[in-house]
Structures are given as C-alpha cells and as structure tokens.
Design a protein around this motif. Structure first.
Motif, PDB file in Angstrom:
ATOM      1  N   PRO A 282       0.823  -1.216   0.000  1.00 61.18           N
ATOM      2  CA  PRO A 282       0.000   0.000   0.000  1.00 61.18           C
ATOM      3  C   PRO A 282       0.861   1.272   0.000  1.00 61.18           C
ATOM      4  O   PRO A 282       2.015   1.258   0.466  1.00 61.18           O
ATOM      5  CB  PRO A 282      -0.795  -0.120   1.304  1.00 61.18           C
ATOM      6  N   ALA A 283       0.295   2.340  -0.536  1.00 62.13           N
ATOM      7  CA  ALA A 283       0.925   3.671  -0.577  1.00 62.13           C
ATOM      8  C   ALA A 283       2.189   3.705  -1.428  1.00 62.13           C
ATOM      9  O   ALA A 283       3.160   4.388  -1.097  1.00 62.13           O
ATOM     10  CB  ALA A 283       1.214   4.203   0.826  1.00 62.13           C
ATOM     11  N   ARG A 284       2.196   2.948  -2.518  1.00 58.87           N
ATOM     12  CA  ARG A 284       3.340   2.960  -3.446  1.00 58.87           C
ATOM     13  C   ARG A 284       2.962   3.620  -4.768  1.00 58.87           C
ATOM     14  O   ARG A 284       3.669   3.453  -5.767  1.00 58.87           O
ATOM     15  CB  ARG A 284       3.826   1.522  -3.689  1.00 58.87           C
ATOM     16  N   GLY A 285       1.840   4.300  -4.817  1.00 56.66           N
ATOM     17  CA  GLY A 285       1.468   5.045  -6.037  1.00 56.66           C
ATOM     18  C   GLY A 285       0.769   4.208  -7.088  1.00 56.66           C
ATOM     19  O   GLY A 285       0.612   4.648  -8.219  1.00 56.66           O
ATOM     20  N   LYS A 286       0.326   2.996  -6.723  1.00 54.87           N
ATOM     21  CA  LYS A 286      -0.281   2.120  -7.743  1.00 54.87           C
ATOM     22  C   LYS A 286      -1.540   2.735  -8.357  1.00 54.87           C
ATOM     23  O   LYS A 286      -1.708   2.717  -9.576  1.00 54.87           O
ATOM     24  CB  LYS A 286      -0.636   0.746  -7.140  1.00 54.87           C
ATOM     25  N   SER A 287      -2.408   3.272  -7.501  1.00 56.50           N
ATOM     26  CA  SER A 287      -3.665   3.834  -8.036  1.00 56.50           C
ATOM     27  C   SER A 287      -3.377   5.054  -8.903  1.00 56.50           C
ATOM     28  O   SER A 287      -4.001   5.259  -9.950  1.00 56.50           O
ATOM     29  CB  SER A 287      -4.606   4.242  -6.901  1.00 56.50           C
ATOM     30  N   LEU A 288      -2.431   5.857  -8.459  1.00 59.83           N
ATOM     31  CA  LEU A 288      -2.089   7.054  -9.244  1.00 59.83           C
ATOM     32  C   LEU A 288      -1.558   6.665 -10.625  1.00 59.83           C
ATOM     33  O   LEU A 288      -1.983   7.198 -11.651  1.00 59.83           O
ATOM     34  CB  LEU A 288      -1.038   7.862  -8.483  1.00 59.83           C
TER      35      LEU A 288
ATOM     36  N   SER B 149       5.302  -1.393  -8.264  1.00 55.08           N
ATOM     37  CA  SER B 149       5.976  -0.213  -7.704  1.00 55.08           C
ATOM     38  C   SER B 149       6.571  -0.642  -6.375  1.00 55.08           C
ATOM     39  O   SER B 149       5.848  -0.942  -5.424  1.00 55.08           O
ATOM     40  CB  SER B 149       4.976   0.937  -7.520  1.00 55.08           C
TER      41      SER B 149
ATOM     42  N   ASN C  97       3.273  10.033   1.156  1.00 57.17           N
ATOM     43  CA  ASN C  97       2.133   9.473   0.401  1.00 57.17           C
ATOM     44  C   ASN C  97       0.939   9.248   1.320  1.00 57.17           C
ATOM     45  O   ASN C  97      -0.203   9.538   0.944  1.00 57.17           O
ATOM     46  CB  ASN C  97       2.511   8.138  -0.252  1.00 57.17           C
TER      47      ASN C  97
ATOM     48  N   ASP D  38      -0.533  12.512   2.066  1.00 59.06           N
ATOM     49  CA  ASP D  38      -1.176  13.105   0.876  1.00 59.06           C
ATOM     50  C   ASP D  38      -2.542  12.499   0.587  1.00 59.06           C
ATOM     51  O   ASP D  38      -3.494  13.203   0.294  1.00 59.06           O
ATOM     52  CB  ASP D  38      -0.334  12.823  -0.385  1.00 59.06           C
TER      53      ASP D  38
ATOM     54  N   LYS E  96      -3.791   8.971   2.010  1.00 60.94           N
ATOM     55  CA  LYS E  96      -4.396   7.882   2.777  1.00 60.94           C
ATOM     56  C   LYS E  96      -5.200   8.376   3.975  1.00 60.94           C
ATOM     57  O   LYS E  96      -6.239   7.812   4.300  1.00 60.94           O
ATOM     58  CB  LYS E  96      -3.339   6.878   3.240  1.00 60.94           C
TER      59      LYS E  96
ATOM     60  N   PHE F  95      -2.472   2.957   9.201  1.00 56.85           N
ATOM     61  CA  PHE F  95      -2.080   2.613   7.828  1.00 56.85           C
ATOM     62  C   PHE F  95      -0.691   1.968   7.799  1.00 56.85           C
ATOM     63  O   PHE F  95      -0.439   1.020   7.061  1.00 56.85           O
ATOM     64  CB  PHE F  95      -2.134   3.853   6.915  1.00 56.85           C
TER      65      PHE F  95
ATOM     66  N   VAL G 291      10.390   4.993  -7.261  1.00 54.45           N
ATOM     67  CA  VAL G 291       9.824   5.794  -8.350  1.00 54.45           C
ATOM     68  C   VAL G 291      10.490   5.395  -9.670  1.00 54.45           C
ATOM     69  O   VAL G 291      10.072   4.433 -10.279  1.00 54.45           O
ATOM     70  CB  VAL G 291       9.878   7.305  -8.077  1.00 54.45           C
TER      71      VAL G 291
ATOM     72  N   ILE H 196       7.379  12.316  -9.797  1.00 53.91           N
ATOM     73  CA  ILE H 196       6.389  12.849  -8.858  1.00 53.91           C
ATOM     74  C   ILE H 196       6.853  14.142  -8.192  1.00 53.91           C
ATOM     75  O   ILE H 196       6.327  14.538  -7.167  1.00 53.91           O
ATOM     76  CB  ILE H 196       6.006  11.795  -7.785  1.00 53.91           C
TER      77      ILE H 196
ATOM     78  N   TYR I  30      -4.266  13.107  -7.024  1.00 55.98           N
ATOM     79  CA  TYR I  30      -5.358  12.574  -7.842  1.00 55.98           C
ATOM     80  C   TYR I  30      -6.115  13.637  -8.595  1.00 55.98           C
ATOM     81  O   TYR I  30      -7.245  13.422  -9.027  1.00 55.98           O
ATOM     82  CB  TYR I  30      -6.358  11.815  -6.965  1.00 55.98           C
TER      83      TYR I  30
ATOM     84  N   LEU J 298      -8.609   4.695  -2.869  1.00 49.54           N
ATOM     85  CA  LEU J 298      -8.404   3.290  -2.475  1.00 49.54           C
ATOM     86  C   LEU J 298      -9.503   2.417  -3.000  1.00 49.54           C
ATOM     87  O   LEU J 298     -10.635   2.798  -2.974  1.00 49.54           O
ATOM     88  CB  LEU J 298      -8.444   3.204  -0.961  1.00 49.54           C
TER      89      LEU J 298
HETATM   90  P1  ATP Z   1      -3.068   1.365  -1.905  1.00 41.91           P
HETATM   91  O1  ATP Z   1      -2.481   0.016  -2.125  1.00 41.91           O
HETATM   92  O2  ATP Z   1      -3.257   1.691  -0.475  1.00 41.91           O
HETATM   93  O3  ATP Z   1      -4.267   1.620  -2.754  1.00 41.91           O
HETATM   94  P2  ATP Z   1      -1.381   2.834  -3.778  1.00 41.91           P
HETATM   95  O4  ATP Z   1      -0.117   2.081  -4.011  1.00 41.91           O
HETATM   96  O5  ATP Z   1      -2.444   2.702  -4.798  1.00 41.91           O
HETATM   97  O6  ATP Z   1      -1.946   2.467  -2.350  1.00 41.91           O
HETATM   98  P3  ATP Z   1      -1.630   5.665  -4.172  1.00 41.91           P
HETATM   99  O7  ATP Z   1      -2.941   5.867  -3.516  1.00 41.91           O
HETATM  100  O8  ATP Z   1      -1.628   5.698  -5.650  1.00 41.91           O
HETATM  101  O9  ATP Z   1      -0.965   4.345  -3.615  1.00 41.91           O
HETATM  102  O10 ATP Z   1      -0.570   6.718  -3.631  1.00 41.91           O
HETATM  103  C1  ATP Z   1      -0.466   7.995  -4.184  1.00 41.91           C
HETATM  104  C2  ATP Z   1       0.846   8.625  -3.750  1.00 41.91           C
HETATM  105  O11 ATP Z   1       1.935   7.860  -4.272  1.00 41.91           O
HETATM  106  C3  ATP Z   1       1.002  10.019  -4.317  1.00 41.91           C
HETATM  107  O12 ATP Z   1       1.324  10.880  -3.238  1.00 41.91           O
HETATM  108  C4  ATP Z   1       2.145   9.910  -5.316  1.00 41.91           C
HETATM  109  O13 ATP Z   1       2.978  11.062  -5.308  1.00 41.91           O
HETATM  110  C5  ATP Z   1       2.925   8.715  -4.847  1.00 41.91           C
HETATM  111  N1  ATP Z   1       3.574   7.965  -5.912  1.00 41.91           N
HETATM  112  C6  ATP Z   1       3.323   8.017  -7.237  1.00 41.91           C
HETATM  113  N2  ATP Z   1       4.137   7.181  -7.922  1.00 41.91           N
HETATM  114  C7  ATP Z   1       4.925   6.578  -7.009  1.00 41.91           C
HETATM  115  C8  ATP Z   1       5.943   5.579  -7.093  1.00 41.91           C
HETATM  116  N3  ATP Z   1       6.325   5.081  -8.274  1.00 41.91           N
HETATM  117  N4  ATP Z   1       6.519   5.181  -5.951  1.00 41.91           N
HETATM  118  C9  ATP Z   1       6.129   5.676  -4.766  1.00 41.91           C
HETATM  119  N5  ATP Z   1       5.168   6.629  -4.610  1.00 41.91           N
HETATM  120  C10 ATP Z   1       4.566   7.061  -5.717  1.00 41.91           C
END
Ligand code: ATP
Ligand code: F6P
Length: 456
Positions: free
Chosen positions: A22-28, A132, A143, A146, A148, A166, A196, A222, A408, A456
């Motif tokens: 979680p919080a590795r930017g996957k959704s973004l 990621s 992240n 920003d 969560k 979290f 990244v 980013i 987002y 999420l």
């Molecule tokens: P979850 O599994 O909880 O859904 P997630 O991996 O989808 O989490 P996001 O919700 O997309 O995470 O997190 C968005 C944040 O990640 C933004 O603040 C963005 O700047 C940052 N971000 C974007 N790309 C990367 C990356 N490649 N590595 C780490 N952080 C990133």
C-alpha cells in the motif's frame, strides 16, 4: 476512411496487473495510464479492488487488523473483492471491447498473481505486471499524508491515528509480500519501478502496446511542478477572422506579450519567483512574438503548430461555408474526426502531440505558448476531457492557464490579462464568431473538477 489506433493494428488486449505494498502510487499510476491511453483513443479502464472491498465489506470494521493475513473474515472479504473486480473486468473486455484493463490491487503474493495469470491466459488477454517497489520511508509517509489519511477508510479518524493504522496495515502486507524477480518470474512480462524511477527492471516486454505503456510509465516522475498554457496574443488574422496562416501579432497582441512575464511571476508567488522554467512555442511567428519578452530559455516545436486547415488556410469560417458547404457541415457534425482537405483533424493533432506529452511528463516547470486547437488537445489530456467535448472548449485569448498536478487531481488557475481581444470561438451550426455559450461552460466546470476516482 476508418481511423486505426495501435489496438486495431495489433489486435491485443492487455491486463495491467498492479503489484506493490500500500501507498506505493499504484492507483495514481493506474489512473494516469487510463487517462493517457483514453486520450490516444485506446479503450482503457481501471478496476480498483479497494472500491470493491469497501462495497462488499461495508459492514465490517476496516482497521489494520482487517488486513492481517491470519484474519479469516478479512481474507474472505478480500477474496470476494478481487473476484468481483476480475469478473467485471473480463465482462468489460468481452462485452465492451475493452483493450487495456488495469487491475489495481496490491496483488502482493505469487499465489494471487498466478491465479490472475491463469485467468488472463484462459481469456486470451496479455498480462503485464507493473510493480511499484519503494523503501523510501519519507516518501511513504508523505504518500500516506497526501492521500491515505483522507481515504474513505478513515472518515472521522484523526490524521495521526489514521497514519499509525495505515503503517500497521502495510506491516501486515509485508509479512506475505513477494516482489517480482527476474529469476523467479522469468517467464512473466513485467516492469518493476524501484523508488519511483531510480531503477527500472524490464522483463519480456513483447507487444507494441505493452511497450507504449512501459515507455509512458518510465517517464513519470512525482516532483512538484507546474505547467502553464497560453495561446499566442491576438494576431492580425484573428482581427479579420481568418484561420491558419503565419500572421504577426496585433497591437493588442503585443501588449499581451509585454504583460505575460508579469502574469507568470504573479502566478509563481513571491517565494517561487526565482524558479526556473522553460518556454515552448510553435514555429509560427505569433507564438514566438508572444514569448519574446519572457526571460527564460525557449524551445520551438513543430508539433505545437496550429491545426493545418489545408485548402481552407487563410479563409474565414463564412468563406469556408460558402465554398465548401458539405465540409463545413461535416466538421460541425464530428469536429474531432473531420480532416480538412489537404490538412488535419483534431485526431491528427493528438497523434503528433504524443511526444510532447511524453516530454512534458519528464520535465518540470514548462510554459507552453501555442494555438487554440493544440491547446484544447493538451488541456484535454491533463483534464481528462472527452473527445466529443474537447474541440468545442472555449479557450479565450489573453488568458494564462496554470496547471498544478496533484496526487489525484490537477489544480487549474486561470489568470486573465486585462487586455481586450476578439473572440475566435465558433459555435456549432454557425459561421459567426462570438462568445462561447456551451464551450465556455464546459471549460469553467472543468476548472473545478477533481479528476480523481477513489484513492483506495
Ligand atoms: P493502496 O495500495 O493503499 O491503494 P497505492 O499504491 O495505490 O496504495 P496511491 O494511492 O496511488 O498508492 O498513492 C499515491 C501517492 O503515491 C502520491 O502521493 C504519489 O505522489 C505517490 N507515488 C506516485 N508514484 C509513485 C511511485 N512510483 N513510488 C512511490 N510513490 C509514488
Ligand atoms: O490496502 C490497500 C488496498 O488498496 C485496499 O484498500 C484494498 O482492499 C486492497 O489493497 C486490495 O488489494 P488486496 O487484493 O491485496 O486485498
């Protein structure tokens, strides 16, 4: 003549399987891929498993323990959520002719990934795993702050408690997480982003469509930055209502050019006024004249030149209606697809702008001075404006637009110079120019838009 896109040529369907804690930017990243491919007319959609889980487990308590791999109730709900997302994605591929589906979940174990792989193979869909991987503690905390702590999972939870919970959720995922590995996953098609894009691992990227997605993702960064967009100042052709050409600025156009450095400085704010930025113009005189007083590095791009109106270059809309009435109507009926005799369509512009978008993703602060049609296409990319609307957006002269990409959403600020200019906006069904009615509204509503789906 039918217009072909990459997906037609290859006839492949791709499932991008996101992987990571979680919080590795996957959704973004998922949302950006969908926006980019949709802009290129490749039918794409993201299936966010978190949203399914929230719906399916709406009566359950969602705290870190829910994600404990030993919590059978949590596991049950999570399995139901991934099953429902995969079911909808497969249905979308078959019933709606989807081309790129993104399965946005942690998909953190090999067992889960093997299950998805099997389903993809059975359905003749190419799986592309996109991981990621990140161990930058500060970035992860950033992240969480920003996106969560404001997630629907933490409504009414104070930020510090949400952050601690979290982090605990992440720890539970870490106990079962298996990263992608060139030895263990040698047979899979995957891209692994490490911190990244400080390191990128590619494995068995085969189709053209996969390579486009990979190339796009490799160029993302980013770092905070802004992009400014402006049309050139009013030109002599604008005064006479002629389209195309390579006219000089009018007297009011020159006034806008002189005012532009000040507008840019104001939009930067006091603390950022020494920020460096680069100005991109087209190769046409009116954009270069507009940029001439800006004290920044300048680059000319042929790809930023205005829509080529072919045989209609230099005419007014009235003249076009009179000489080519069928073309005039055909364009109003489908402005995105209509290609001027010997010239271009909006679709053609999007295709030639693709390298510009790629370079823009790589760059930091850029100010682009270009033309009405080109600016509409660029704006449509950043704000996710559908094809049928984008050619009708009103983008007035003498207005600087500042875009600030956020996690987002994209913040939009419009800074109007107090210098009058003619309107170059033509409503559907008329050859007269005037203030936009519908187009202006579309533009304004997009100003306020937050182009995110759920985090999420
Ligand atoms: P979850 O599994 O909880 O859904 P997630 O991996 O989808 O989490 P996001 O919700 O997309 O995470 O997190 C968005 C944040 O990640 C933004 O603040 C963005 O700047 C940052 N971000 C974007 N790309 C990367 C990356 N490649 N590595 C780490 N952080 C990133
Ligand atoms: O924890 C982050 C999260 O996005 C949850 O909101 C979601 O339920 C889950 O990941 C989806 O992944 P998994 O399939 O591992 O449950």
């Amino acid at each position: 003549m039918p217009v072909y896109s990459i997906s037609h040529v290859e006839n492949v369907r791709v499932c991008v399987v996101m992987v990571g804690l979680p919080a590795r930017g996957k959704s973004l990243i998922s949302q950006k891929i969908v926006r980019y491919l949709s802009w290129l007319s490749i039918k794409s959609r993201c299936f966010n498993v978190g949203s399914y889980r929230r719906e399916i487990a709406k009566d359950a308590v969602i705290d870190a323990e829910f994600f404990d791999p030993l919590n059978t109730e949590g596991l049950h709900y999570r399995q139901q959520a991934i099953d429902a997302a995969i079911f909808d994605m497969m249905k979308w591929f078959t019933e709606e002719n989807g081309v790129v589906g993104i399965l946005d979940a942690t998909n953190s174990t090999r067992k889960r990934r093997e299950m998805i792989l099997r389903l993809c193979r059975e359905n003749h869909i190419e799986p592309l795993f996109l991981e990621s991987w990140c161990n930058d503690k500060e970035l992860i905390l950033q992240n969480i702050a920003d996106v969560k702590t404001t997630s629907p999972d933490y409504i009414k939870t104070p930020n510090d408690i949400a952050t601690q919970d979290f982090l605990k959720r992440i720890e539970f995922y870490e106990t079962v997480y298996e990263t992608m590995d060139t030895a263990k996953d040698a047979n899979l098609t995957f891209i692994k982003l490490v911190n990244v894009n400080s390191q990128i691992v590619l494995n068995r990227i085969e189709t053209y469509l996969e390579s486009r997605i990979v190339y796009y993702v490799m160029n993302l960064h980013i770092k905070p930055r802004s992009i400014w967009l402006s049309r050139h100042g009013e030109s002599e052709f604008n005064l006479t209502g002629q389209i195309g050409g390579d006219a000089n600025l009018s007297e009011r156009g020159w006034r806008y050019a002189k005012k532009l450095p000040d507008l840019v400085l104001k939009s930067l704010g006091e603390e950022l006024k020494h920020t460096n930025l680069t100005v991109w113009t087209s190769t046409l005189k009116r954009t270069q004249q507009t940029a001439s007083f800006l004290p920044y590095k300048k680059l000319q791009w042929k790809a930023l030149d205005e829509l080529d109106a072919g045989e209609c270059d230099g005419m007014t809309y009235e003249e076009i209606e009179e000489r080519f009435p069928d073309d005039f109507k055909a364009r109003d009926d489908d402005k995105y697809e209509y290609r001027y005799r010997g010239g271009e369509s909006y679709r053609d512009i999007v295709i030639r702008l693709e390298p510009i978008i790629m370079e823009l993703e790589r760059q930091e602060n850029i100010l682009i001075i270009t033309h009405q049609a080109v600016l509409r296409c660029l704006y449509a990319y950043f704000m996710n404006v559908p094809q049928e609307e984008s050619p009708w957006m009103s983008i007035p002269l003498h207005t600087l637009i500042k875009l600030e990409p956020r996690a987002y959403s994209t913040l939009v600020t419009r800074i109007k110079a107090d210098i009058p200019a003619v309107s170059t906006y033509k409503e559907k069904g008329t050859s007269q120019l005037g203030e936009a009615k519908t187009g202006e509204l579309i533009f304004k509503s997009r100003d306020l838009i937050n182009n995110s789906e759920e985090a999420l």
